[in-house]
Design a protein around this motif. Structure first.
Motif, PDB file in Angstrom:
ATOM      1  N   CYS A   1       0.703  -1.334   0.164  1.00 26.52           N
ATOM      2  CA  CYS A   1       0.057  -0.159   0.029  1.00 26.52           C
ATOM      3  C   CYS A   1       0.822   1.374   0.094  1.00 26.52           C
ATOM      4  O   CYS A   1       1.603   1.534   0.982  1.00 26.52           O
ATOM      5  N   VAL A   2       0.910   1.948  -1.056  1.00 27.64           N
ATOM      6  CA  VAL A   2       1.718   3.191  -1.377  1.00 27.64           C
ATOM      7  C   VAL A   2       0.770   4.487  -1.031  1.00 27.64           C
ATOM      8  O   VAL A   2      -0.312   4.724  -1.692  1.00 27.64           O
ATOM      9  N   GLU A   3       1.440   5.191  -0.272  1.00 30.33           N
ATOM     10  CA  GLU A   3       0.756   6.502   0.136  1.00 30.33           C
ATOM     11  C   GLU A   3       1.528   7.637  -0.426  1.00 30.33           C
ATOM     12  O   GLU A   3       2.792   7.674  -0.423  1.00 30.33           O
ATOM     13  N   LEU A   4       0.821   8.534  -1.013  1.00 34.99           N
ATOM     14  CA  LEU A   4       1.711   9.797  -1.618  1.00 34.99           C
ATOM     15  C   LEU A   4       0.948  10.911  -0.598  1.00 34.99           C
ATOM     16  O   LEU A   4      -0.246  11.201  -0.895  1.00 34.99           O
ATOM     17  N   GLY A   5       1.651  11.615   0.121  1.00 34.52           N
ATOM     18  CA  GLY A   5       1.221  12.584   1.259  1.00 34.52           C
ATOM     19  C   GLY A   5       1.801  13.802   1.209  1.00 34.52           C
ATOM     20  O   GLY A   5       3.006  13.945   0.751  1.00 34.52           O
ATOM     21  N   GLN A   6       1.119  14.799   1.238  1.00 36.17           N
ATOM     22  CA  GLN A   6       1.480  16.322   1.078  1.00 36.17           C
ATOM     23  C   GLN A   6       2.631  16.602   2.253  1.00 36.17           C
ATOM     24  O   GLN A   6       2.168  16.207   3.524  1.00 36.17           O
ATOM     25  N   GLN A   7       3.533  17.011   1.845  1.00 34.56           N
ATOM     26  CA  GLN A   7       4.835  17.413   2.759  1.00 34.56           C
ATOM     27  C   GLN A   7       5.475  18.655   2.534  1.00 34.56           C
ATOM     28  O   GLN A   7       5.348  19.162   1.374  1.00 34.56           O
ATOM     29  N   ASP A   8       6.363  19.024   3.516  1.00 30.76           N
ATOM     30  CA  ASP A   8       6.821  20.324   3.103  1.00 30.76           C
ATOM     31  C   ASP A   8       8.202  19.917   2.445  1.00 30.76           C
ATOM     32  O   ASP A   8       9.495  20.013   3.216  1.00 30.76           O
ATOM     33  N   VAL A   9       8.000  19.508   1.248  1.00 31.17           N
ATOM     34  CA  VAL A   9       9.362  19.018   0.435  1.00 31.17           C
ATOM     35  C   VAL A   9       9.312  19.980  -0.776  1.00 31.17           C
ATOM     36  O   VAL A   9       8.393  20.452  -1.373  1.00 31.17           O
ATOM     37  N   ALA A  10      10.292  20.081  -1.639  1.00 35.37           N
ATOM     38  CA  ALA A  10      10.724  21.069  -2.579  1.00 35.37           C
ATOM     39  C   ALA A  10      10.065  20.385  -4.033  1.00 35.37           C
ATOM     40  O   ALA A  10       9.674  20.903  -4.752  1.00 35.37           O
ATOM     41  N   GLY A  11      10.346  18.946  -4.134  1.00 40.67           N
ATOM     42  CA  GLY A  11       9.711  18.247  -5.192  1.00 40.67           C
ATOM     43  C   GLY A  11      11.058  18.838  -6.505  1.00 40.67           C
ATOM     44  O   GLY A  11      12.044  19.127  -6.153  1.00 40.67           O
ATOM     45  N   PRO A  12      10.390  18.785  -7.739  1.00 43.78           N
ATOM     46  CA  PRO A  12       9.276  18.237  -8.196  1.00 43.78           C
ATOM     47  C   PRO A  12       9.047  16.688  -8.096  1.00 43.78           C
ATOM     48  O   PRO A  12      10.090  15.803  -7.925  1.00 43.78           O
ATOM     49  N   GLY A  13       7.921  16.064  -7.919  1.00 41.46           N
ATOM     50  CA  GLY A  13       7.555  14.762  -7.932  1.00 41.46           C
ATOM     51  C   GLY A  13       7.685  14.343  -6.484  1.00 41.46           C
ATOM     52  O   GLY A  13       7.829  14.986  -5.452  1.00 41.46           O
ATOM     53  N   ILE A  14       7.966  12.931  -6.354  1.00 44.11           N
ATOM     54  CA  ILE A  14       8.283  12.186  -5.040  1.00 44.11           C
ATOM     55  C   ILE A  14       9.580  12.748  -4.610  1.00 44.11           C
ATOM     56  O   ILE A  14      10.654  12.540  -5.215  1.00 44.11           O
ATOM     57  N   ASP A  15       9.526  13.232  -3.267  1.00 43.20           N
ATOM     58  CA  ASP A  15      10.813  13.784  -2.733  1.00 43.20           C
ATOM     59  C   ASP A  15      10.905  13.317  -1.238  1.00 43.20           C
ATOM     60  O   ASP A  15      10.964  14.105  -0.297  1.00 43.20           O
ATOM     61  N   GLY A  16      11.106  11.972  -1.031  1.00 39.80           N
ATOM     62  CA  GLY A  16      11.284  11.591   0.370  1.00 39.80           C
ATOM     63  C   GLY A  16      10.323  10.587   0.667  1.00 39.80           C
ATOM     64  O   GLY A  16       9.388  10.250  -0.109  1.00 39.80           O
ATOM     65  N   LEU A  17      10.711   9.712   1.778  1.00 45.44           N
ATOM     66  CA  LEU A  17       9.880   8.834   2.187  1.00 45.44           C
ATOM     67  C   LEU A  17       9.661   8.893   3.560  1.00 45.44           C
ATOM     68  O   LEU A  17      10.777   9.046   4.318  1.00 45.44           O
ATOM     69  N   PHE A  18       8.413   9.424   4.080  1.00 41.26           N
ATOM     70  CA  PHE A  18       8.222   9.662   5.308  1.00 41.26           C
ATOM     71  C   PHE A  18       7.410   8.874   6.443  1.00 41.26           C
ATOM     72  O   PHE A  18       7.541   9.160   7.924  1.00 41.26           O
ATOM     73  N   GLU A  19       7.231   7.701   5.947  1.00 42.16           N
ATOM     74  CA  GLU A  19       6.613   6.815   7.058  1.00 42.16           C
ATOM     75  C   GLU A  19       6.557   5.164   6.482  1.00 42.16           C
ATOM     76  O   GLU A  19       6.681   5.141   5.122  1.00 42.16           O
ATOM     77  N   VAL A  20       7.096   4.397   7.546  1.00 40.94           N
ATOM     78  CA  VAL A  20       6.997   3.023   7.324  1.00 40.94           C
ATOM     79  C   VAL A  20       6.044   2.107   8.246  1.00 40.94           C
ATOM     80  O   VAL A  20       6.228   2.617   9.621  1.00 40.94           O
ATOM     81  N   VAL A  21       5.278   1.305   8.038  1.00 42.82           N
ATOM     82  CA  VAL A  21       4.359   0.745   9.036  1.00 42.82           C
ATOM     83  C   VAL A  21       4.906  -0.634   9.171  1.00 42.82           C
ATOM     84  O   VAL A  21       4.917  -1.557   8.004  1.00 42.82           O
ATOM     85  N   LEU A  22       5.242  -1.191  10.511  1.00 41.21           N
ATOM     86  CA  LEU A  22       5.764  -2.445  10.857  1.00 41.21           C
ATOM     87  C   LEU A  22       4.671  -3.349  11.199  1.00 41.21           C
ATOM     88  O   LEU A  22       4.059  -2.808  12.118  1.00 41.21           O
ATOM     89  N   GLU A  23       4.416  -4.555  11.324  1.00 39.32           N
ATOM     90  CA  GLU A  23       3.611  -5.289  11.798  1.00 39.32           C
ATOM     91  C   GLU A  23       4.365  -5.925  13.012  1.00 39.32           C
ATOM     92  O   GLU A  23       5.527  -6.588  12.798  1.00 39.32           O
ATOM     93  N   VAL A  24       3.720  -5.990  14.184  1.00 41.97           N
ATOM     94  CA  VAL A  24       4.413  -6.439  15.368  1.00 41.97           C
ATOM     95  C   VAL A  24       3.697  -7.425  16.168  1.00 41.97           C
ATOM     96  O   VAL A  24       2.295  -7.217  16.108  1.00 41.97           O
ATOM     97  N   GLU A  25       4.080  -8.114  16.884  1.00 43.75           N
ATOM     98  CA  GLU A  25       3.155  -9.029  17.879  1.00 43.75           C
ATOM     99  C   GLU A  25       3.074  -8.528  18.990  1.00 43.75           C
ATOM    100  O   GLU A  25       1.965  -8.753  19.499  1.00 43.75           O
ATOM    101  N   SER A  26       3.967  -7.669  19.605  1.00 46.49           N
ATOM    102  CA  SER A  26       3.490  -7.108  20.947  1.00 46.49           C
ATOM    103  C   SER A  26       3.907  -5.545  20.894  1.00 46.49           C
ATOM    104  O   SER A  26       4.975  -5.489  20.726  1.00 46.49           O
ATOM    105  N   LEU A  27       3.000  -4.760  20.829  1.00 41.03           N
ATOM    106  CA  LEU A  27       2.961  -3.314  20.652  1.00 41.03           C
ATOM    107  C   LEU A  27       3.900  -2.871  21.890  1.00 41.03           C
ATOM    108  O   LEU A  27       4.947  -1.924  21.660  1.00 41.03           O
TER     109      LEU A  27
END
Length: 230
Positions: free
Chosen positions: A106-132
């Motif tokens: 699942c790829v998210e494209l989110g508004q962030q304070d970046v210059a661009g043009p286009g995709i300019d960084g990766l700001f979040e990753v989600v990991l599945e875990v057994e014990s939070l």
């Protein structure tokens, strides 16, 4: 301790199909090509696409987020919605759109304070875990700071070189899931200090040198702490 996200690696079945999506649909630049890997650049972070033939494998069904300039959001929506059934979410004053790559990430494209043009960084990753609780304690010792806790305390957002979301098994926005056996690379001036902070709780220590430490966290995710680029 950790100064940046160097890479996120994803597992793919077909390098050519994945290349078409990331190079043509998302307009990322291919910077390296190996026998079983493609490396794209997203701002300061590399996105690695990897066919499974050894360890570490890339992540499966990983939800992660790219940064795009605020002003480009509508253009991305208009273009991608021609071929994809997009979903949208609002987070305060900013918006994100969601779509799936050919391998179910699942790829998210989110508004962030970046210059661009286009995709300019990766700001979040989600990991599945057994014990939070266990996972949050582990990453807190790598100096990630707890932000939001949601879904009846079944997920937590932590802030560090990027936003790291830890999810117990569940479906999120756009039916996204946290990734399993995700491979993350972190930049640091002190790989040994990172290992000292969490070394008593790792599943395994894969590599330990002055410039590079590789471990598996308690949920089997590969973490590399390195002074060098991918």
């Amino acid at each position: 301790m950790l100064t940046g996200l160097s890479w996120l690696a994803l597992e793919v079945k077909s390098l050519e199909r994945a290349r078409s999506f990331y190079e043509e649909t998302l307009a990322l630049s291919l910077t390296q090509q190996r026998e079983n890997e493609l490396v794209f650049t997203a701002g300061e972070t590399d996105l690695v696409l990897r066919r499974p033939n050894s360890f570490p494998r890339g992540g499966l069904h990983t939800h992660y987020a790219f940064s795009i300039p605020h002003s480009e959001y509508d253009d991305w929506w208009d273009r991608l919605s021609e071929d994809y059934d997009l979903e949208e979410a609002q987070f305060g004053p900013v918006s994100s759109l969601y779509l799936y790559d050919p391998d179910g990430n699942c790829v998210e494209l989110g508004q962030q304070d970046v210059a661009g043009p286009g995709i300019d960084g990766l700001f979040e990753v989600v990991l599945e875990v057994e014990s939070l609780e266990r996972a949050a304690s582990f990453y807190a010792d790598l100096r990630f700071e707890t932000g939001d806790i949601g879904d009846g305390r079944r997920r937590v957002r932590m802030n560090g070189p990027m936003a790291l979301e830890l999810w117990e098994p569940q479906l999120g926005i756009a039916d996204a899931r946290g990734g399993v056996h995700v491979d993350l690379g972190f930049e640091t001036d002190e790989p040994a200090a990172a290992l000292e902070a969490i070394g008593d709780r790792v599943q395994s220590l894969e590599c330990d040198t002055d410039e590079r430490v590789v471990v598996r966290d308690p949920d089997g995710h590969f973490l590399t702490f390195t002074t060098a680029q991918y």
